[in-house]
Design a protein around this motif. Sequence first.
Motif, PDB file in Angstrom:
ATOM      1  N   ASP A 161       0.831  -1.210   0.000  1.00  0.00           N
ATOM      2  CA  ASP A 161       0.000   0.000   0.000  1.00  0.00           C
ATOM      3  C   ASP A 161       0.863   1.257   0.000  1.00  0.00           C
ATOM      4  O   ASP A 161       0.431   2.295  -0.502  1.00  0.00           O
ATOM      5  CB  ASP A 161      -0.961   0.104   1.200  1.00  0.00           C
ATOM      6  N   CYS A 162       2.053   1.198   0.607  1.00  0.00           N
ATOM      7  CA  CYS A 162       2.926   2.362   0.659  1.00  0.00           C
ATOM      8  C   CYS A 162       3.391   2.759  -0.743  1.00  0.00           C
ATOM      9  O   CYS A 162       3.264   1.991  -1.696  1.00  0.00           O
ATOM     10  CB  CYS A 162       4.127   2.098   1.565  1.00  0.00           C
ATOM     11  N   VAL A 163       3.952   3.956  -0.837  1.00  0.00           N
ATOM     12  CA  VAL A 163       4.292   4.536  -2.139  1.00  0.00           C
ATOM     13  C   VAL A 163       5.733   4.221  -2.535  1.00  0.00           C
ATOM     14  O   VAL A 163       6.667   4.607  -1.821  1.00  0.00           O
ATOM     15  CB  VAL A 163       4.099   6.066  -2.109  1.00  0.00           C
ATOM     16  N   PRO A 164       5.935   3.542  -3.675  1.00  0.00           N
ATOM     17  CA  PRO A 164       7.288   3.375  -4.195  1.00  0.00           C
ATOM     18  C   PRO A 164       7.684   4.597  -5.029  1.00  0.00           C
ATOM     19  O   PRO A 164       6.934   5.040  -5.899  1.00  0.00           O
ATOM     20  CB  PRO A 164       7.184   2.127  -5.078  1.00  0.00           C
ATOM     21  N   ILE A 165       8.859   5.138  -4.726  1.00  0.00           N
ATOM     22  CA  ILE A 165       9.387   6.277  -5.490  1.00  0.00           C
ATOM     23  C   ILE A 165      10.647   5.828  -6.225  1.00  0.00           C
ATOM     24  O   ILE A 165      11.647   5.480  -5.605  1.00  0.00           O
ATOM     25  CB  ILE A 165       9.706   7.466  -4.570  1.00  0.00           C
ATOM     26  N   PHE A 166      10.563   5.816  -7.546  1.00  0.00           N
ATOM     27  CA  PHE A 166      11.706   5.509  -8.403  1.00  0.00           C
ATOM     28  C   PHE A 166      12.349   6.829  -8.829  1.00  0.00           C
ATOM     29  O   PHE A 166      11.655   7.728  -9.319  1.00  0.00           O
ATOM     30  CB  PHE A 166      11.254   4.797  -9.672  1.00  0.00           C
ATOM     31  N   LEU A 167      13.682   6.943  -8.697  1.00  0.00           N
ATOM     32  CA  LEU A 167      14.395   8.129  -9.156  1.00  0.00           C
ATOM     33  C   LEU A 167      15.540   7.721 -10.070  1.00  0.00           C
ATOM     34  O   LEU A 167      16.278   6.780  -9.766  1.00  0.00           O
ATOM     35  CB  LEU A 167      14.949   8.936  -7.987  1.00  0.00           C
ATOM     36  N   LEU A 168      15.691   8.454 -11.176  1.00  0.00           N
ATOM     37  CA  LEU A 168      16.758   8.196 -12.145  1.00  0.00           C
ATOM     38  C   LEU A 168      17.382   9.522 -12.575  1.00  0.00           C
ATOM     39  O   LEU A 168      16.712  10.366 -13.179  1.00  0.00           O
ATOM     40  CB  LEU A 168      16.202   7.458 -13.363  1.00  0.00           C
ATOM     41  N   ASP A 169      18.643   9.702 -12.230  1.00  0.00           N
ATOM     42  CA  ASP A 169      19.434  10.809 -12.757  1.00  0.00           C
ATOM     43  C   ASP A 169      20.067  10.310 -14.047  1.00  0.00           C
ATOM     44  O   ASP A 169      21.047   9.564 -14.023  1.00  0.00           O
ATOM     45  CB  ASP A 169      20.501  11.208 -11.727  1.00  0.00           C
ATOM     46  N   HIS A 170      19.494  10.717 -15.171  1.00  0.00           N
ATOM     47  CA  HIS A 170      19.938  10.163 -16.454  1.00  0.00           C
ATOM     48  C   HIS A 170      21.213  10.823 -16.969  1.00  0.00           C
ATOM     49  O   HIS A 170      21.789  10.367 -17.962  1.00  0.00           O
ATOM     50  CB  HIS A 170      18.823  10.277 -17.502  1.00  0.00           C
ATOM     51  N   VAL A 171      21.676  11.886 -16.323  1.00  0.00           N
ATOM     52  CA  VAL A 171      22.920  12.550 -16.720  1.00  0.00           C
ATOM     53  C   VAL A 171      24.119  11.920 -16.017  1.00  0.00           C
ATOM     54  O   VAL A 171      25.079  11.487 -16.656  1.00  0.00           O
ATOM     55  CB  VAL A 171      22.846  14.061 -16.436  1.00  0.00           C
ATOM     56  N   ARG A 172      24.049  11.820 -14.705  1.00  0.00           N
ATOM     57  CA  ARG A 172      25.155  11.242 -13.936  1.00  0.00           C
ATOM     58  C   ARG A 172      25.001   9.736 -13.722  1.00  0.00           C
ATOM     59  O   ARG A 172      25.865   9.103 -13.141  1.00  0.00           O
ATOM     60  CB  ARG A 172      25.289  11.962 -12.593  1.00  0.00           C
ATOM     61  N   LYS A 173      23.908   9.207 -14.187  1.00  0.00           N
ATOM     62  CA  LYS A 173      23.638   7.768 -14.106  1.00  0.00           C
ATOM     63  C   LYS A 173      23.663   7.293 -12.649  1.00  0.00           C
ATOM     64  O   LYS A 173      24.489   6.480 -12.231  1.00  0.00           O
ATOM     65  CB  LYS A 173      24.607   6.982 -14.989  1.00  0.00           C
ATOM     66  N   VAL A 174      22.701   7.818 -11.911  1.00  0.00           N
ATOM     67  CA  VAL A 174      22.491   7.460 -10.515  1.00  0.00           C
ATOM     68  C   VAL A 174      21.020   7.100 -10.352  1.00  0.00           C
ATOM     69  O   VAL A 174      20.150   7.744 -10.951  1.00  0.00           O
ATOM     70  CB  VAL A 174      22.845   8.637  -9.577  1.00  0.00           C
TER      71      VAL A 174
END
Length: 277
Positions: free
Chosen positions: A129-142
């Motif tokens: 039920d909790c919220v998954p947060i996906f993050l992608l820094d596509h410049v520094r590849k993090v």
Amino acid sequence: MEFGTGFKLQERQGVWYCVIPGFERTGLVKHGFSTRKGGVSGGRYSTLNLGFKKGDSHQAVMENFLRFCRAVGIGPHNTVFSDQVHGDNVVVVGAKDRGKGAFKESDIRQVDGLITGESQVALVTFYADCVPIFLLDHVRKVIALSHAGWKGTLACIGKKTLEAMHREFGTRPQDCLVGIGPSIGPCCFEVDLPVAQQFVQAFDKYRDIIIKPGFEPGKYYIDLWMANALQLKEAGIPAQNITVSGMCTSCHQDLFFSHRRDKGDTGRMAAILMLEG
């Protein structure tokens, strides 16, 4: 809504899971958010339960996990689990941590957010039920994954994860893509007055967007999707870079486990994210 909407539901090798179209277009990552379809568990855990600590057969859960990893295209031994406590602690992990959680003892404790800048290190967090947060820094590849329940949302774990990415790798908010995954929606997340007041205090500027009166006195509905998306927008991530799944785990019993709907007696989904290369 000013944010992008819609994860894509797909099936591979009999396993159903959700992906973020914007992440796919970068070609930088493999990722997914599991459903409850495509596994071997039975009963209330039917069928793709990924909750190793929920009372299901360990053998069944491991088979489910292997199936999910194969479907997404990630080697299971590359995975790193978080140890979620509904807090705001975030850690950086790397190749040395691969296998922790599933295949070897983990020293990652009281952590709800994982970050890596290394390829072939698959971050894994768990949900019902909790919220998954996906993050992608596509410049520094993090990349990063954060587990944001209502307590984590109030503690700004998404923003704190972004700040850690900047601190450790120089990530700039404008270079990030975000996915707000399937979780309990504003249609179903009902709270009482003390919790609602905490959200009023934390999100006073957006109270009319995030908090709606319930059908009974003293009850309110909270939009955790918007709360987390607005936090990240305020932190500098462009609205067009933020995708909200719009999929409520409580509503869709055929697709998702739900802690609230099933009164705690249920399985778990997982989010997984890995840099290729």
